[in-house]
Design a protein around this motif. Structure first.
Motif, PDB file in Angstrom:
ATOM      1  N   UNK A  96       1.435  10.516  -3.462  1.00 50.56           N
ATOM      2  CA  UNK A  96       0.505  11.064  -2.410  1.00 50.56           C
ATOM      3  C   UNK A  96       1.545  11.366  -1.244  1.00 50.56           C
TER       4      UNK A  96
ATOM      5  N   UNK B 175       1.707   7.107  -6.647  1.00 55.76           N
ATOM      6  CA  UNK B 175       0.923   8.172  -6.885  1.00 55.76           C
ATOM      7  C   UNK B 175       1.238   9.371  -6.566  1.00 55.76           C
TER       8      UNK B 175
ATOM      9  N   UNK C  20      -6.414   5.040  -1.901  1.00 55.50           N
ATOM     10  CA  UNK C  20      -5.457   4.551  -0.880  1.00 55.50           C
ATOM     11  C   UNK C  20      -5.136   5.483   0.205  1.00 55.50           C
ATOM     12  N   UNK C  21      -5.759   6.661   0.202  1.00 58.62           N
ATOM     13  CA  UNK C  21      -5.276   7.479   1.250  1.00 58.62           C
ATOM     14  C   UNK C  21      -6.155   7.349   2.575  1.00 58.62           C
TER      15      UNK C  21
ATOM     16  N   UNK D 107      -7.071  -3.588   0.985  1.00 59.52           N
ATOM     17  CA  UNK D 107      -5.646  -3.941   0.902  1.00 59.52           C
ATOM     18  C   UNK D 107      -5.570  -5.330   1.337  1.00 59.52           C
TER      19      UNK D 107
ATOM     20  N   UNK E 230      -4.594  -4.573  -7.087  1.00 62.98           N
ATOM     21  CA  UNK E 230      -5.143  -3.261  -6.300  1.00 62.98           C
ATOM     22  C   UNK E 230      -4.879  -1.981  -7.376  1.00 62.98           C
ATOM     23  N   UNK E 231      -3.772  -2.321  -7.949  1.00 63.16           N
ATOM     24  CA  UNK E 231      -3.368  -0.825  -8.953  1.00 63.16           C
ATOM     25  C   UNK E 231      -4.518  -0.497  -9.937  1.00 63.16           C
TER      26      UNK E 231
ATOM     27  N   UNK F 243       0.798  -1.156   0.080  1.00 65.36           N
ATOM     28  CA  UNK F 243      -0.069  -0.063   0.194  1.00 65.36           C
ATOM     29  C   UNK F 243       0.922   1.298   0.037  1.00 65.36           C
TER      30      UNK F 243
ATOM     31  N   UNK G  43       2.055   2.029  -3.537  1.00 68.24           N
ATOM     32  CA  UNK G  43       0.850   2.496  -4.223  1.00 68.24           C
ATOM     33  C   UNK G  43       0.921   4.007  -3.898  1.00 68.24           C
ATOM     34  N   UNK G  44       0.995   4.620  -2.628  1.00 74.12           N
ATOM     35  CA  UNK G  44       0.834   5.798  -2.285  1.00 74.12           C
ATOM     36  C   UNK G  44       1.999   6.741  -2.792  1.00 74.12           C
TER      37      UNK G  44
ATOM     38  N   UNK H 101       1.051  -8.695   4.310  1.00 74.16           N
ATOM     39  CA  UNK H 101       2.303  -8.600   4.398  1.00 74.16           C
ATOM     40  C   UNK H 101       2.640  -8.373   5.675  1.00 74.16           C
TER      41      UNK H 101
END
Lengths: 270, 366
Positions: free
Chosen positions: A61, A59, B317-318, B324, B310-311, A52, A55-56, B354
């Motif tokens: 972020x 992007x 995602x924030x 997830x 997930x992409x 995760x 991914x952030x 994970x």
């Protein structure tokens, strides 16, 4: 054990998509293979994040690595560090050490690589990797070094004039028998250290420092890890100028509710 | 030519669809509405409800996986549904996923065997009415116009507002505008639609066995010359690294865009490769994977979905609790048991996350 009566492999029908095996009598619409857009070549270039955090970062972020340090997220993909501080990172191979293991048929040699990575502005990382070939060991060590990048707190020796240039206080780190101690130094001193920790401190961005070490510093692995631990402790030290921020840390629940807890149990429900 | 001793995995990649992903083409897809293999008997919203938030779940992945044995499994599809709300997964992930297996024999009344002999009568079989938003069974209907079907109240409300049904209800509008509004509504509710294309994983060229301590192989050519100096021979500086994750990353590296790994390519389960774990935690035990309740056979791992999917799902995602996972393993009945009048059979999904470990240096106590 084996279902030998039926087809010995899922053959032309098993799996999904195109599958493999004979054509002919299969269900319709078996799917297609990858497009011919040179898909194979593009695989190496683009990073597809898995976690995760990755991914952030992809992007955009998360803009700085400090945001990750603030919340202590584990960094699992080295491409994250690449993205955030790639432009200034420099790596340096400290040593390639052959290590041997005795087997019945002679000795098996592998190579152990120590790599230090840093941007000379407050971030360092240390990676250790052992492998049968030197190049693989160095590559693996660079990845591990990127994963272990740590922030370095710098301070002043005397008056807080200009940019911080030395360690904020005396810090020490140890590994094995080696104890490494870093002492603040006035501006212009330079790094007074053995060549091994000197490289590490230069990449960390510490300009002036006195050092003391004890123990078997010939064991490079322990020496460099002890210095790395000492550098890491700079942010672990609560100095007086941080006292104000720590006031915001609330009381523990035991203290906060101590008067309620002091009451007798039957009188608590109010 | 067929895989025999080396365990091969078939990889899945997500690509925009080339041909329409309708049921006649037996597609393997991600997101969108399900393309039902058995169009007469489709799932109800009550069968596909998230047990945490009680809303109907949406299609995550649908795979067309035909089998040779038994003959009733000539056509076979696995549907994976999941709840879009990430907080449901945080509370109880086992209640937020559902896996169904549906199969059809070669001679069935819905799909003709080859395209040339399309019988007109086959088309007139009673295909079930689908919910206009999500594609599940549309058991409810709009009370006003009696023309639109819904699977649940939630989707009726959604279609009324974002699908602009309050404008189109009982009025005559052009189908293109109606379709556009329907698609808008579906975009909000469902995952974006992709087709899954496959490729075999290439064999590993260099088997670097850095962690294995195997005897026998020794490079005798130049090893004798490299005798280490000093007292550094038997030093052992070990680092706490998440080895499982690094191995996982290395395996993924040749094809980083893969989203799915299909393992069960042989009937003999010994020949199939094991799952690719992403960490050392959360591995399923024998008690977690129950044997098939219908035929009593064990369930084996069929395929796994990776977190790279997930992409493609356009998740924000924030958010604190966004969707997830590390990897999702699908276990299904080894024998593809076929039960009369039971069109959808539940299978098991196992989620592995994970680990929360970064790189840890052993700090010696002072």
């Amino acid at each position: 054990m084996a279902d030998s009566g039926t087809a010995d492999s899922r053959g032309g029908r098993g799996g999904f998509g195109r599958g493999f095996g004979r054509g002919g009598d299969r269900g319709r619409g078996r799917g297609r293979g990858r497009g011919r857009r040179g898909a194979r070549k593009e695989d190496d270039k683009e990073w597809v994040p898995v976690t995760k955090l990755g991914r952030l970062v992809k992007e955009n972020k998360i803009k700085t690595i400090e945001e990750i340090y603030l919340y202590s997220f584990p960094i699992k993909e080295y491409q994250i560090v690449d993205r955030l501080i790639s432009t200034t990172l420099k790596d340096e191979v400290m040593k390639i050490m052959p290590v041997q293991k005795q087997t019945r048929a002679g000795q098996r040699t592998r190579f152990k690589a120590f790599v230090v990575i840093g941007d000379s502005n407050g971030h360092v990382g240390l990676g250790v990797k052992c492998s049968k070939e030197v190049a693989t060991a160095i590559r693996g060590a660079i990845i591990l070094a990127k994963l272990s990048v740590i922030p370095v707190r710098r301070g002043y020796w005397g008056s807080s004039l200009g940019e911080p240039h030395t360690v904020p206080c005396k810090v020490t780190g140890r590994c094995g028998s080696v104890i490494a101690r870093l002492v603040p130094a006035p501006r212009g001193t330079g790094i007074v250290a053995a060549p091994t920790p000197k490289k590490l401190l230069q990449l960390a961005g510490i300009t002036d420092c006195y050092t003391t070490s004890r123990g078997s510093t010939r064991t490079l692995g322990n020496f460099v890890k002890a210095t790395f631990a000492a550098i890491g402790n700079t942010y672990g030290f609560l100095t007086p100028d941080l006292w104000k921020d720590s006031d915001e840390i609330k009381q523990s629940p035991y203290q906060e509710f101590s008067d309620i807890l002091a009451k007798a149990p039957d009188k608590r429900k109010s | 030519m067929a895989a025999s001793s080396t365990a091969v995995v078939e990889l899945g990649f997500a690509e925009p669809p080339e041909s329409p992903l309708i049921a006649e083409n037996f597609p393997s897809k991600i997101g969108g509405r399900p393309a039902w293999l058995n169009p007469e008997h489709i799932l109800l919203a009550d069968q596909v409800r998230c047990e945490v938030c009680c809303k109907p779940m949406i299609l995550l992945v649908q795979l067309y996986t035909p089998e040779d044995y038994p003959p009733e499994a000539f056509h076979r599809t696995i549907y994976v549904f999941c709840c879009k709300n990430g907080s449901c997964h945080k509370i109880a992930w086992q209640k937020s996923f559902k896996v169904f297996r549906s199969q059809l024999p070669k001679d069935n009344i819905y799909w003709a065997e080859n395209e040339s002999s399309l019988d007109n009568t086959t088309k007139k079989k009673p295909f079930a009415k689908q919910c206009i938003v999500c594609g599940l069974l549309g058991s409810k209907m709009c009370g006003k116009c009696n023309q639109v079907n819904y699977c649940s109240k939630e989707h009726q409300i959604e279609h009324w507002t974002s699908g602009q049904h309050k404008i189109h209800c009982n009025t005559i509008s052009t189908t293109s505008i109606i379709e556009e509004h329907n698609n808008q509504c579906r975009k909000l509710v469902l995952f974006p639609e992709f087709e899954i294309v496959t490729e075999q994983e290439g064999r590993d060229q260099e088997e670097e066995n850095e962690d294995g301590e195997r005897d026998g192989d020794n490079n005798s050519s130049n090893s004798k010359a490299l005798v280490p100096v000093g007292d550094e021979i038997y030093e052992n500086t070990s680092v706490d690294v998440d080895k499982a994750f690094l191995k996982f990353q290395k395996r993924i590296e040749p094809h980083p865009e893969q989203i799915l790994r299909y393992n069960r390519l042989e009937y003999e389960s010994e020949k199939n490769p094991g799952p690719l774990w992403v960490s050392d935690i959360d591995k399923p035990t024998v008690q977690d994977i129950n044997p098939c309740p219908h035929c009593g056979q064990e369930r084996t791992m069929e395929f796994q979905i990776l977190s790279t999917l997930l992409n493609y799902l356009e998740i924000n995602h924030l958010q604190q609790s966004s969707l997830d996972w590390g990897t999702l393993l699908i276990y299904s009945c080894k024998n593809n048991c076929h039960i009369e009048n039971m069109y959808y059979i539940n299978e098991i999904l196992w989620r592995q996350n994970f680990s929360d470990d970064g790189l840890k240096w052993k700090r010696d106590p002072k």
